[in-house]
Design a protein around this motif. Structure first.
Motif, PDB file in Angstrom:
ATOM      1  N   LEU A  17      26.526  42.038 -56.244  1.00  0.00           N
ATOM      2  CA  LEU A  17      26.909  40.652 -55.972  1.00  0.00           C
ATOM      3  C   LEU A  17      27.702  40.615 -54.670  1.00  0.00           C
ATOM      4  N   PRO A  18      27.046  40.361 -53.535  1.00  0.00           N
ATOM      5  CA  PRO A  18      27.719  40.462 -52.241  1.00  0.00           C
ATOM      6  C   PRO A  18      28.879  39.496 -52.073  1.00  0.00           C
ATOM      7  N   GLU A  19      28.772  38.276 -52.646  1.00  0.00           N
ATOM      8  CA  GLU A  19      29.843  37.294 -52.463  1.00  0.00           C
ATOM      9  C   GLU A  19      31.168  37.776 -53.029  1.00  0.00           C
ATOM     10  N   ALA A  20      31.093  38.617 -54.057  1.00  0.00           N
ATOM     11  CA  ALA A  20      32.321  39.099 -54.699  1.00  0.00           C
ATOM     12  C   ALA A  20      33.134  39.993 -53.777  1.00  0.00           C
ATOM     13  N   GLN A  21      32.537  40.482 -52.686  1.00  0.00           N
ATOM     14  CA  GLN A  21      33.236  41.390 -51.787  1.00  0.00           C
ATOM     15  C   GLN A  21      33.790  40.700 -50.556  1.00  0.00           C
ATOM     16  N   PHE A  22      33.466  39.407 -50.355  1.00  0.00           N
ATOM     17  CA  PHE A  22      33.929  38.718 -49.163  1.00  0.00           C
ATOM     18  C   PHE A  22      35.426  38.429 -49.233  1.00  0.00           C
ATOM     19  N   ILE A  23      36.078  38.595 -48.091  1.00  0.00           N
ATOM     20  CA  ILE A  23      37.505  38.273 -47.964  1.00  0.00           C
ATOM     21  C   ILE A  23      37.691  37.060 -47.066  1.00  0.00           C
ATOM     22  N   GLY A  24      36.995  37.042 -45.930  1.00  0.00           N
ATOM     23  CA  GLY A  24      37.120  35.952 -44.980  1.00  0.00           C
ATOM     24  C   GLY A  24      36.093  34.862 -45.204  1.00  0.00           C
ATOM     25  N   ASP A  25      36.115  33.844 -44.314  1.00  0.00           N
ATOM     26  CA  ASP A  25      35.182  32.730 -44.406  1.00  0.00           C
ATOM     27  C   ASP A  25      33.977  32.910 -43.493  1.00  0.00           C
ATOM     28  N   THR A  26      34.165  33.608 -42.372  1.00  0.00           N
ATOM     29  CA  THR A  26      33.096  33.780 -41.399  1.00  0.00           C
ATOM     30  C   THR A  26      32.813  35.263 -41.178  1.00  0.00           C
ATOM     31  N   VAL A  27      31.708  35.517 -40.472  1.00  0.00           N
ATOM     32  CA  VAL A  27      31.357  36.891 -40.116  1.00  0.00           C
ATOM     33  C   VAL A  27      32.503  37.531 -39.345  1.00  0.00           C
ATOM     34  N   GLU A  28      33.042  36.806 -38.386  1.00  0.00           N
ATOM     35  CA  GLU A  28      34.135  37.325 -37.560  1.00  0.00           C
ATOM     36  C   GLU A  28      35.369  37.624 -38.392  1.00  0.00           C
ATOM     37  N   ASP A  29      35.718  36.704 -39.300  1.00  0.00           N
ATOM     38  CA  ASP A  29      36.879  36.928 -40.164  1.00  0.00           C
ATOM     39  C   ASP A  29      36.757  38.253 -40.916  1.00  0.00           C
ATOM     40  N   GLU A  30      35.586  38.456 -41.485  1.00  0.00           N
ATOM     41  CA  GLU A  30      35.368  39.640 -42.319  1.00  0.00           C
ATOM     42  C   GLU A  30      35.482  40.922 -41.495  1.00  0.00           C
ATOM     43  N   LEU A  31      34.869  40.917 -40.315  1.00  0.00           N
ATOM     44  CA  LEU A  31      34.905  42.108 -39.470  1.00  0.00           C
ATOM     45  C   LEU A  31      36.308  42.381 -38.934  1.00  0.00           C
ATOM     46  N   ASN A  32      37.085  41.338 -38.741  1.00  0.00           N
ATOM     47  CA  ASN A  32      38.429  41.517 -38.188  1.00  0.00           C
ATOM     48  C   ASN A  32      39.396  42.172 -39.168  1.00  0.00           C
ATOM     49  N   TRP A  33      39.008  42.245 -40.456  1.00  0.00           N
ATOM     50  CA  TRP A  33      39.852  42.955 -41.420  1.00  0.00           C
ATOM     51  C   TRP A  33      39.780  44.467 -41.217  1.00  0.00           C
ATOM     52  N   ILE A  34      38.754  44.926 -40.518  1.00  0.00           N
ATOM     53  CA  ILE A  34      38.611  46.364 -40.287  1.00  0.00           C
ATOM     54  C   ILE A  34      39.655  46.802 -39.257  1.00  0.00           C
ATOM     55  N   PRO A  35      40.461  47.809 -39.556  1.00  0.00           N
ATOM     56  CA  PRO A  35      41.544  48.208 -38.635  1.00  0.00           C
ATOM     57  C   PRO A  35      41.077  48.490 -37.213  1.00  0.00           C
TER      58      PRO A  35
END
Length: 273
Positions: free
Chosen positions: A85-103
């Motif tokens: 279930l991919p949605e269960a792993q999302f943290i941000g709202d956009t593609v950029e948001d999600e990638l920016n969580w990576i250190p």
């Protein structure tokens, strides 16, 4: 690639889920196995056999009821998962948001970060805008994106639970190519799948049946076996096309020197006749 140190060790692990009535429903019974650095493990089994429970146990999402799970020091925090279930792993709202969580992304200047976004997405065959909302992605795009995020962290251990289930053939090839490259660079892979042809990538197969490990060993032996019925068939599966072809060739008196698992290996074995 030679096998390295153990990352995770399960010893006599059992999992029992509680129903609404309070009764226990056994999911796993007495599961013992070790996952070592530099392995590519294909985990197969019928629906409800317990193979997806392995992903939950490894990632700490499914507590065990009995037994032990040991995670070794060399693994640190370098374990990532791509779940059904991919949605269960999302943290941000956009593609950029999600990638920016990576250190690593946080160390890059803005221009370099934009180029890095494109590189991360291209690794799994995605061409989408970093500003795009995650909710507007298709099911397959969401799964591909989750894999892109996981690979971008350069994990030591990657656990994929049916990562190609929602994808068309071309996208599945992109995913396997990206995971194959991660493996080549040293990532240990636990690949949970119902597509037996994908097990041809593995160095080891673990078969689950009714919450127990029914097979743990060499992929060739899993598919070809040593007797009339292979471990693959004992789990209730039809043999993959390549293995069926080799059997038919044997019945016609054509003995191959190799035991191919992929179409490329089959073509090479036939060319050597």
């Amino acid at each position: 690639m030679s096998i390295g140190e153990p990352f995770v060790q399960l010893n006599k692990a059992s999992v029992v889920y509680r129903t609404e009535t309070g009764e226990g429903r056994p999911v796993w019974s007495d599961v013992s196995l070790a996952i070592h650095e530099k392995e590519w493990i294909a985990v197969v089994g019928p629906n409800g056999s317990g193979k997806s429970t392995l992903a939950g146990v490894l990632l700490g999402l499914s507590p065990i009821s009995e037994g032990t799970v040991a995670r070794y020091e060399g693994l640190d925090n370098g374990m990532k998962g791509v779940l059904q279930l991919p949605e269960a792993q999302f943290i941000g709202d956009t593609v950029e948001d999600e990638l920016n969580w990576i250190p690593y992304a946080q160390t890059l200047p803005e221009e370099a970060r934009a180029a890095w976004y494109r590189e991360v997405l291209a690794a799994v065959g995605l061409e989408i805008s970093p500003s795009r909302s995650l909710l507007t992605l298709s099911g397959g795009q969401k799964q591909l994106f989750n894999l892109a995020v996981a690979l971008a962290t350069k994990p030591k251990l990657l656990v994929c639970d049916e990562a190609t289930a929602m994808l068309d053939p071309a996208a599945r090839m992109d995913v396997l190519a990206a995971v194959r490259e991660a493996y080549r660079q040293g990532t240990t892979i636990v690949w949970i799948t119902h597509r037996l042809e994908e097990a041809s990538e593995a160095t080891r197969v673990i078969g689950f049946g009714e919450g127990r490990v029914t097979y743990d060993g060499d992929p060739h032996l899993f598919f070809y076996g040593e007797g009339e019925v292979s471990p693959c068939e004992a789990l209730g599966f039809d043999l993959p096309f390549v293995v069926q072809t080799v059997r038919h060739l044997r019945e016609q008196g054509v003995a191959l020197t190799a035991l191919p698992l992929s179409m490329d290996e089959l073509a090479e074995a036939i060319s050597c006749l």
